[in-house]
Design an enzyme around this catalytic site. Sequence first.
Site: not given
Length: 399
Positions: A146, A220, A238, A273, A334-335
């Site tokens: 995490d 991701i 994302h 560039c 969920n936790r």
Amino acid sequence: MSRLRPAVEQSPHPAAPRLTRSAASQARLGGPGPPKELAPGPYGKQRRKHTDSALAQDLSQMRVSGQESPLGHALDGVNMRHASRSSTQNDQPAPSLPVKEGPRARVKSSSRGGLASVARLLKLGRCKNIVVVAGAGISTASGIPDFRTPGTGLYSNLERYDLPYPEAVFNIDYFSECPQAFFSLARELYPGHHRPNYIHYFIRSLHLRGLLLRVYTQNIDGLEKMCGIPEDKLVEAHGNFTTASCHLCYTPYPAEDAKVAIMSGDVPTCSFCAGTVKPDVVFFGEDLPQKYFLHSEDFPKADLLIIMGTSLQIEPFASLVNTVRASVPRLLLNRHAVGPFLKTPLRRADHLELGDLLDSVQRMAHLLGWSAEIEELMRSQGDWVGPPTQSRAIVSRVD
């Protein structure tokens, strides 16, 4: 200065409004309605007021009291804090909240009756357009740390770069000055280092049964795609590592060349560039991919929303869960309780199953009679992890 990124997906509809990422979530708990950013877009429809449906009646007994606060939660949907930080307009870090170790922080799980009720709806064929909202928590069972846990989180491993605040690693202006901080993190997250886990294959099972409308992920790491969820069923809100471009002029750059440079500790540069090239992961202040705007079609159409492994703290992604119809069941795996699930009393069709996410998903598969099939899917891809998970996953079917 505003920057317009090339659209990741081409849409036959008119161009969607520009929308960037924000870490602010102050107004989210005020009510179930969508925020201003999520007003109907190019796919939007006028929604009418709905009365309670049979689904809501079946779930009328789903209540969980005394849930813990998520203020100290260090996991979940922080996977890629990409886009504009409205709370850091002066480049100041958002204040961190201490981890609370009181009785509320030790809640293990909610009542399991609601989980069984949602499984019953699936077995009765009541839910055929399921939307899944996923965050970083679904990937921890794959060995991806995490972000915020002290000592072990990915942010802790970036301390040597002396970041002004942890999320600066995803700040586009900070990247311009110090790209190596993000590249160090990218070396941990590039696809190929980790494999999908049971949770990813559970989502794939929804697809194989024709029940998955779409999965919206903050991650991701590419594990949803790796486990076999088709591109058209997946919204990587994302971004991802599949493509790369210059962060200044957005000139495309060969993704494999960028990966080779980053993995070697080098900094890939734009031939046009001389700006720094990065994978097309969405940073704070950058536009969300065009495909994200499918939400204004999908969420009003959904007949079941499953939310898993996310803190629901990053906007506008966090507010998506408020855009389903009021009668639609929402199941949080969920936790910790998060977002609208912190409200008391809960909405009639809401249910929480708190605790270890992998355990919750395996029990859900058990209730549905899908355990053996998911194991076989994992085995066919070389992702079955053996006896420790097997003891929990292979159980008799509950009718």
